[in-house]
Motif scaffolding. Structure first.
Motif, PDB file in Angstrom:
ATOM      1  N   TYR A  42       1.336 -15.850   2.805  1.00 40.69           N
ATOM      2  CA  TYR A  42       2.828 -15.725   2.552  1.00 40.69           C
ATOM      3  C   TYR A  42       3.343 -15.479   3.869  1.00 40.69           C
ATOM      4  N   VAL A  43       4.274 -16.074   4.052  1.00 39.45           N
ATOM      5  CA  VAL A  43       5.105 -16.021   5.291  1.00 39.45           C
ATOM      6  C   VAL A  43       6.694 -15.829   4.868  1.00 39.45           C
ATOM      7  N   ALA A  44       7.361 -15.043   5.361  1.00 35.68           N
ATOM      8  CA  ALA A  44       8.846 -14.908   5.195  1.00 35.68           C
ATOM      9  C   ALA A  44       9.517 -15.187   6.438  1.00 35.68           C
ATOM     10  N   ASN A  45      10.894 -15.306   6.374  1.00 37.55           N
ATOM     11  CA  ASN A  45      11.703 -15.604   7.574  1.00 37.55           C
ATOM     12  C   ASN A  45      12.518 -14.513   8.042  1.00 37.55           C
ATOM     13  N   HIS A  48       8.092  -1.859   9.414  1.00 40.82           N
ATOM     14  CA  HIS A  48       7.448  -0.914   8.907  1.00 40.82           C
ATOM     15  C   HIS A  48       7.609  -0.404   7.374  1.00 40.82           C
ATOM     16  N   GLY A  49       6.725  -0.451   6.295  1.00 39.75           N
ATOM     17  CA  GLY A  49       6.955  -0.137   5.168  1.00 39.75           C
ATOM     18  C   GLY A  49       7.427  -1.267   4.380  1.00 39.75           C
ATOM     19  N   ASP A  50       7.383  -2.579   4.935  1.00 42.04           N
ATOM     20  CA  ASP A  50       7.689  -3.801   4.135  1.00 42.04           C
ATOM     21  C   ASP A  50       6.678  -3.952   2.913  1.00 42.04           C
ATOM     22  N   ALA A  51       7.132  -3.721   1.708  1.00 45.15           N
ATOM     23  CA  ALA A  51       6.282  -3.862   0.559  1.00 45.15           C
ATOM     24  C   ALA A  51       6.019  -5.412  -0.102  1.00 45.15           C
ATOM     25  N   ARG A  52       6.727  -6.347   0.671  1.00 47.05           N
ATOM     26  CA  ARG A  52       6.547  -7.574  -0.015  1.00 47.05           C
ATOM     27  C   ARG A  52       5.372  -8.097  -0.176  1.00 47.05           C
ATOM     28  N   ALA A  53       4.515  -8.335   0.722  1.00 43.85           N
ATOM     29  CA  ALA A  53       2.864  -8.688   0.567  1.00 43.85           C
ATOM     30  C   ALA A  53       2.290  -7.672  -0.513  1.00 43.85           C
ATOM     31  N   ASP A  54       2.491  -6.622  -0.334  1.00 42.62           N
ATOM     32  CA  ASP A  54       1.610  -5.591  -1.217  1.00 42.62           C
ATOM     33  C   ASP A  54       2.047  -6.121  -2.928  1.00 42.62           C
ATOM     34  N   ARG A  55       3.385  -6.308  -3.095  1.00 41.58           N
ATOM     35  CA  ARG A  55       3.815  -6.710  -4.382  1.00 41.58           C
ATOM     36  C   ARG A  55       2.998  -7.904  -4.743  1.00 41.58           C
ATOM     37  N   LEU A  56       2.835  -9.036  -3.947  1.00 40.87           N
ATOM     38  CA  LEU A  56       2.345 -10.216  -4.263  1.00 40.87           C
ATOM     39  C   LEU A  56       0.905 -10.267  -4.463  1.00 40.87           C
ATOM     40  N   ILE A  57       0.150  -9.337  -3.754  1.00 39.11           N
ATOM     41  CA  ILE A  57      -1.293  -8.772  -3.903  1.00 39.11           C
ATOM     42  C   ILE A  57      -1.445  -8.115  -5.317  1.00 39.11           C
ATOM     43  N   GLU A  58      -0.464  -7.163  -5.637  1.00 39.08           N
ATOM     44  CA  GLU A  58      -0.813  -6.511  -6.925  1.00 39.08           C
ATOM     45  C   GLU A  58      -0.462  -7.570  -7.930  1.00 39.08           C
ATOM     46  N   ALA A  59       0.694  -8.570  -7.839  1.00 42.50           N
ATOM     47  CA  ALA A  59       0.527  -9.354  -8.852  1.00 42.50           C
ATOM     48  C   ALA A  59      -0.615 -10.371  -9.239  1.00 42.50           C
ATOM     49  N   VAL A  60      -1.111 -11.012  -7.969  1.00 43.93           N
ATOM     50  CA  VAL A  60      -2.371 -11.617  -8.173  1.00 43.93           C
ATOM     51  C   VAL A  60      -3.495 -11.108  -8.875  1.00 43.93           C
ATOM     52  N   ARG A  61      -3.559  -9.757  -8.287  1.00 38.56           N
ATOM     53  CA  ARG A  61      -4.559  -8.725  -8.438  1.00 38.56           C
ATOM     54  C   ARG A  61      -4.540  -8.824 -10.414  1.00 38.56           C
ATOM     55  N   GLY A  62      -3.114  -8.421 -10.744  1.00 36.41           N
ATOM     56  CA  GLY A  62      -2.977  -8.383 -12.310  1.00 36.41           C
ATOM     57  C   GLY A  62      -3.266  -9.570 -12.983  1.00 36.41           C
ATOM     58  N   CYS A  63      -2.921 -10.790 -12.355  1.00 36.77           N
ATOM     59  CA  CYS A  63      -3.089 -12.001 -13.102  1.00 36.77           C
ATOM     60  C   CYS A  63      -4.839 -12.426 -13.102  1.00 36.77           C
ATOM     61  N   LEU A  64      -5.583 -11.927 -12.207  1.00 35.42           N
ATOM     62  CA  LEU A  64      -7.081 -11.914 -12.100  1.00 35.42           C
ATOM     63  C   LEU A  64      -7.639 -11.240 -13.503  1.00 35.42           C
ATOM     64  N   GLY A  65      -7.101 -10.139 -13.733  1.00 39.22           N
ATOM     65  CA  GLY A  65      -7.545  -9.254 -14.910  1.00 39.22           C
ATOM     66  C   GLY A  65      -8.568  -8.464 -14.309  1.00 39.22           C
TER      67      GLY A  65
END
Length: 118
Positions: free
Chosen positions: A93-96, A101-118
């Motif tokens: 993931y890259v952003a422009n 500090h406290g940027d949660a964008r990558a954390d949300r993506l990780i959580e979403a992928v983890r959820g899809c993996l079951g």
């Protein structure tokens, strides 16, 4: 961030206590220490972010990855890449826009992928 992982031989508890102070007295995000005496390990506490060979490892208190075998690397502005051989998954993931500090964008993506993996 609380240091609550690892262990210490009773004779070396003062070392573990001093290490724990790094999390209460300083803004430490992650640290680890290992002490060997006469060839035997006597202290090995860790807390916060973990890394190995320059890679971020699954660190539930700092940045949970896809699972305990996950590894990756993050950077300024929310950039993040990780892989996990247990799940056969890798992503980046890259952003422009830098948030800091406290940027949660990558954390949300990780959580979403983890959820899809079951």
């Amino acid at each position: 961030m609380q240091q609550d992982q690892g262990w210490a031989d009773d004779r070396y508890g003062a070392v573990a206590d001093a290490f724990a102070g790094d999390f209460t007295d300083f803004p430490e995000l992650g640290a680890a220490v290992t002490v060997f005496v006469d060839g035997g390990k006597v202290v090995e506490p860790w807390g916060g972010a973990q890394s190995g060979s320059g890679l971020l490892l699954d660190s539930p208190a700092f940045r949970p990855l896809l699972g305990p075998r996950g590894f990756g690397n993050d950077g300024a502005g929310g950039r993040f890449a990780c892989g996990d051989d247990e799940f056969g998954v890798g992503f980046g993931y890259v952003a422009n826009r830098m948030i800091g500090h406290g940027d949660a964008r990558a954390d949300r993506l990780i959580e979403a992928v983890r959820g899809c993996l079951g």
